[in-house]
Motif scaffolding. Structure first.
Motif, PDB file in Angstrom:
ATOM      1  N   GLU A 204      58.426 -95.220  33.409  1.00 30.06           N
ATOM      2  CA  GLU A 204      58.040 -95.014  32.068  1.00 30.06           C
ATOM      3  C   GLU A 204      59.359 -94.913  31.211  1.00 30.06           C
ATOM      4  OE1 GLU A 204      55.730 -91.507  32.359  1.00 30.06           O
ATOM      5  OE2 GLU A 204      53.887 -92.715  33.078  1.00 30.06           O
ATOM      6  N   SER A 205      60.695 -94.698  31.735  1.00 34.82           N
ATOM      7  CA  SER A 205      61.764 -94.782  30.772  1.00 34.82           C
ATOM      8  C   SER A 205      62.176 -95.758  30.051  1.00 34.82           C
ATOM      9  CB  SER A 205      63.002 -94.299  31.930  1.00 34.82           C
ATOM     10  OG  SER A 205      63.284 -95.528  32.757  1.00 34.82           O
ATOM     11  N   LYS A 206      61.735 -96.935  30.568  1.00 35.41           N
ATOM     12  CA  LYS A 206      61.962 -98.180  29.689  1.00 35.41           C
ATOM     13  C   LYS A 206      60.689 -99.167  29.983  1.00 35.41           C
ATOM     14  CE  LYS A 206      66.940 -98.172  30.006  1.00 35.41           C
ATOM     15  NZ  LYS A 206      68.200 -98.861  30.338  1.00 35.41           N
ATOM     16  N   ASP A 207      60.355 -99.992  28.840  1.00 38.06           N
ATOM     17  CA  ASP A 207      59.303-100.940  28.789  1.00 38.06           C
ATOM     18  C   ASP A 207      59.853-102.001  29.902  1.00 38.06           C
ATOM     19  OD1 ASP A 207      57.544 -99.733  27.483  1.00 38.06           O
ATOM     20  OD2 ASP A 207      58.129-100.612  25.525  1.00 38.06           O
ATOM     21  N   ALA A 218      68.187-100.531  36.719  1.00 35.00           N
ATOM     22  CA  ALA A 218      68.176 -99.693  35.397  1.00 35.00           C
ATOM     23  C   ALA A 218      69.135 -98.503  35.773  1.00 35.00           C
ATOM     24  CB  ALA A 218      66.874 -99.195  34.983  1.00 35.00           C
ATOM     25  N   ALA A 219      69.228 -98.013  36.789  1.00 32.75           N
ATOM     26  CA  ALA A 219      70.104 -96.860  37.091  1.00 32.75           C
ATOM     27  C   ALA A 219      71.321 -97.158  37.484  1.00 32.75           C
ATOM     28  CB  ALA A 219      69.360 -96.264  38.326  1.00 32.75           C
ATOM     29  N   PHE A 220      71.741 -98.375  38.104  1.00 27.91           N
ATOM     30  CA  PHE A 220      73.088 -98.565  38.608  1.00 27.91           C
ATOM     31  C   PHE A 220      73.552-100.166  38.658  1.00 27.91           C
ATOM     32  CE2 PHE A 220      71.380 -95.011  41.413  1.00 27.91           C
ATOM     33  CZ  PHE A 220      72.263 -93.972  40.928  1.00 27.91           C
ATOM     34  N   LEU A 493      68.082 -90.000  43.311  1.00 31.25           N
ATOM     35  CA  LEU A 493      69.342 -90.446  42.644  1.00 31.25           C
ATOM     36  C   LEU A 493      69.111 -91.483  41.325  1.00 31.25           C
ATOM     37  CD1 LEU A 493      71.660 -91.696  45.658  1.00 31.25           C
ATOM     38  CD2 LEU A 493      72.035 -89.935  43.875  1.00 31.25           C
ATOM     39  N   CYS A 494      68.034 -92.470  41.524  1.00 29.43           N
ATOM     40  CA  CYS A 494      67.698 -93.044  40.197  1.00 29.43           C
ATOM     41  C   CYS A 494      67.276 -92.455  39.141  1.00 29.43           C
ATOM     42  CB  CYS A 494      66.841 -94.174  40.712  1.00 29.43           C
ATOM     43  SG  CYS A 494      67.288 -95.549  41.625  1.00 29.43           S
ATOM     44  N   PHE A 495      66.419 -91.385  39.585  1.00 23.43           N
ATOM     45  CA  PHE A 495      65.941 -90.521  38.571  1.00 23.43           C
ATOM     46  C   PHE A 495      66.745 -89.686  37.490  1.00 23.43           C
ATOM     47  CE2 PHE A 495      64.580 -86.127  37.419  1.00 23.43           C
ATOM     48  CZ  PHE A 495      63.540 -86.396  36.472  1.00 23.43           C
ATOM     49  N   LEU A 496      67.802 -89.121  38.475  1.00 27.26           N
ATOM     50  CA  LEU A 496      69.098 -88.508  37.847  1.00 27.26           C
ATOM     51  C   LEU A 496      69.800 -89.359  37.000  1.00 27.26           C
ATOM     52  CD1 LEU A 496      70.261 -86.024  40.616  1.00 27.26           C
ATOM     53  CD2 LEU A 496      68.990 -85.565  38.644  1.00 27.26           C
ATOM     54  N   LYS A 497      70.003 -90.594  37.397  1.00 32.50           N
ATOM     55  CA  LYS A 497      70.878 -91.480  36.736  1.00 32.50           C
ATOM     56  C   LYS A 497      70.083 -92.078  35.511  1.00 32.50           C
ATOM     57  CE  LYS A 497      74.649 -93.973  36.357  1.00 32.50           C
ATOM     58  NZ  LYS A 497      73.993 -94.698  34.996  1.00 32.50           N
ATOM     59  N   ALA A 510      65.743 -79.667  41.752  1.00 33.62           N
ATOM     60  CA  ALA A 510      64.961 -80.076  42.943  1.00 33.62           C
ATOM     61  C   ALA A 510      65.397 -81.626  43.376  1.00 33.62           C
ATOM     62  CB  ALA A 510      63.333 -80.147  42.471  1.00 33.62           C
ATOM     63  N   SER A 511      65.734 -82.326  42.572  1.00 34.54           N
ATOM     64  CA  SER A 511      66.215 -83.772  42.620  1.00 34.54           C
ATOM     65  C   SER A 511      67.533 -83.570  43.654  1.00 34.54           C
ATOM     66  CB  SER A 511      66.652 -84.563  41.373  1.00 34.54           C
ATOM     67  OG  SER A 511      65.512 -84.745  40.803  1.00 34.54           O
ATOM     68  N   ILE A 512      68.625 -82.689  43.059  1.00 41.32           N
ATOM     69  CA  ILE A 512      69.760 -82.476  44.081  1.00 41.32           C
ATOM     70  C   ILE A 512      69.569 -81.989  45.419  1.00 41.32           C
ATOM     71  CG2 ILE A 512      71.832 -81.181  43.976  1.00 41.32           C
ATOM     72  CD1 ILE A 512      72.263 -81.439  41.071  1.00 41.32           C
TER      73      ILE A 512
END
Length: 537
Positions: A204-207, A218-220, A493-497, A510-512
């Motif tokens: 949901e971060s980007k269409d 999208a992350a890396f 990792l992708c969520f944090l980035k 929680a992610s870390i």
């Protein structure tokens, strides 16, 4: 003439991309200036509409390899009725040219040109629905149509992905790690369910983000997409290797005396049935349209329940019984349990497809929670009564422990044997299609390349299965090395980035913590599995 040309240009600019119709499904992505100008104009107009409503978010579009991932993994979910009459070549082919994808149609789509006004009306409807996240779409061969899975259907899809052959090894985890291994089961269920929700935030971060490789890019960037794609394809390929091992072991249990002597070469039953399995599944691997198989493989949920009930019946009615035994904890076997349960809960490669198939995507976390709750109950209870039945004699596949003369045992064995035949091609197809994308334009015939490539992939799974004929250890290795990456480490990792400072403090902590747990678990499990495989040689 001007009106006809305008009509033709409008027709050529329409295709569906995650709810938007941008380019023609008949033609390759066009690089000429006129087409790009038209597409940019449409995109700007749509972006303005979103901004006016206050719902605008960043857009994402990738033309990097692989382009076929979404299409080939959509067969793992059930969203519409299958078309049983067509098992010919694919209607589209993908190729990589200068870092950009090309989509070329092999056949015309008559309804696109005959019903232009209907498509334009559909376009307006889709753009409005995309903001509500209430509609998903499936390509039927003629036109994209709205589809939507209810929560119940989504739960069914999720269980079909999560509940698989890992079930057979859950009793063996208690044998190896003691009863404390069930704590690993519960911990991984909670973590993997939460990382599934993290993936939803990434979608949901980007269409335009619709696949796991999209999330990686999208992350890396490109390297993120490439690395995640390699991990995903390797994981799917390794499942096929497990199926060959599974078939060899269980068919040998059913027909123990079978062997073959050919030209002075002796082939024992496990190798014979491994080769036979490959020959049987090979024609299904050659298929380009796997919709029929996808519906047959949906019976995986039923197959899981049949095995579950059959094994329970053996314990209650066949004189085997249940006996209290076992140690509370065996630390030396804990890495093995980590690998097995990592394998059991790794359905994240298909979660994007399940999410996209929902009619109401806001209910995805609810459906996910129900899926993991049901699967945890199935895995946990099966591990408990399976181990109580056979104790220290429990094998890596519980079906190999079952008494041969029992009817319930035969049902469990044959269900275990038949089910992989409907799934092998579905698991190998994404890798095959991705490699076919890399075929240079004009290099041999597309069909010839596909047949040679797919035959080689099947043959290679047989070779690896013969080199590593250890079902439980190979499963633990897959779970530790690949599944934990896919289901635990990479989502966090992708969520944090992707979210960066938009994530809450709780989500960041929680992610870390999840990443740390994942890295430690992967290291321990991989080292233990590799060491034990080497020890078996």
């Amino acid at each position: 003439m001007a009106a006809a040309r305008s009509r033709k240009e409008e027709e050529d600019e329409m295709a569906l991309e995650d709810g938007d119709i941008d380019e023609s499904p008949r033609e390759s992505f066009r690089d000429d200036d006129d087409s790009e100008d038209g597409d940019m104009g449409d995109e700007e107009e749509e972006e303005d509409e979103r901004d006016e409503d206050g719902d605008g978010v960043g857009s994402f579009e990738s033309r990097q390899w692989p382009q076929s991932y979404r299409e080939t993994t959509d067969t793992y979910t059930i969203a519409a009725s299958p078309i049983f009459g067509y098992l010919g070549p694919s209607t589209s082919k993908y190729s990589i040219d200068g870092g950009r994808s090309s989509l070329a149609s092999d056949s015309k789509l008559p309804l696109i040109s005959d019903k232009l006004e209907s498509v334009k009306s559909l376009r307006r409807h889709l753009l409005g629905s995309a903001r509500d996240d209430k509609l998903s779409f499936q390509y039927t061969g003629e036109i994209y149509v709205g589809q939507g899975c209810s929560v119940t259907q989504t739960v069914f899809n999720g269980i079909n992905v999560l509940a698989g052959v890992g079930l057979l090894s859950t009793p063996f985890t208690i044998h190896e790690a003691g009863w404390a291994g069930l704590a690993v089961l519960s911990l991984f269920a909670i973590i993997c369910c939460y990382t599934g929700v993290l993936l939803k935030h990434c979608f949901e971060s980007k269409d335009g983000i619709s696949t796991y490789p999209d999330i990686g890019e999208a992350a890396f960037g490109r390297i993120g997409r490439f690395i995640i794609s390699i991990i995903l394809y390797t994981e799917l390929y390794s499942y096929c290797v497990e199926f060959i091992i599974l078939e060899g072991d269980n068919m040998t249990s059913i027909f123990p005396g079978v062997n073959l002597n050919l030209f002075g070469i002796h082939v024992d039953s496990k190798h014979f049935f491994g080769v036979l399995t490959a020959l049987v599944v090979l024609p299904t691997v050659w298929l380009r349209d796997l919709r029929v198989l996808s519906y047959l493989s949906a019976g995986g949920v039923i197959a899981t329940l049949v095995v579950f009930v059959s094994v329970a019946l053996v314990g209650t009615t066949e004189g085997v019984g249940f006996h209290q035994t076992g140690e509370a904890v065996k630390w030396s076997g804990m890495p093995f349990a980590i690998g097995i349960y990592g394998f059991c809960y790794s359905g994240h490669s298909v979660f994007p497809n399940i999410y996209q198939s929902m009619s109401d995507r806001t209910k995805f976390p609810k459906a996910l929670f129900i899926c993991f709750a049901i699967c945890t109950a199935i895995y946990g209870s099966f591990a408990i009564f399976g181990y109580l039945m056979f104790g220290d004699k429990t094998l890596s596949q519980i079906t190999l422990n079952l008494p041969k003369e029992s009817l319930a045992s035969k049902v469990a064995l044959w269900t275990t044997v038949i089910n992989p035949f409907t799934k092998f091609a579905l698991l190998l197809n994404p890798l095959a299609r991705s490699l076919e994308e890399l075929r240079p334009e004009g290099f041999l015939n597309e069909t010839i390349v596909a047949v040679i490539l797919r035959t080689g992939l099947v043959a290679s799974t047989v070779v690896i299965a013969f080199l590593l004929p250890f079902f439980g250890l190979v499963m633990a290795l897959i779970g530790s090395l690949l599944s934990i990456l896919v289901a635990i480490i990479m989502p966090a990792l992708c969520f944090l980035k992707i979210t960066q400072n938009k994530a809450t403090r709780t989500q960041v902590i929680a992610s870390i913590a999840i990443i740390v747990v994942g890295v430690i678990s992967a290291a321990l499990g991989t080292y233990s599995s590799v060491a034990r495989i080497i020890g078996n040689y």
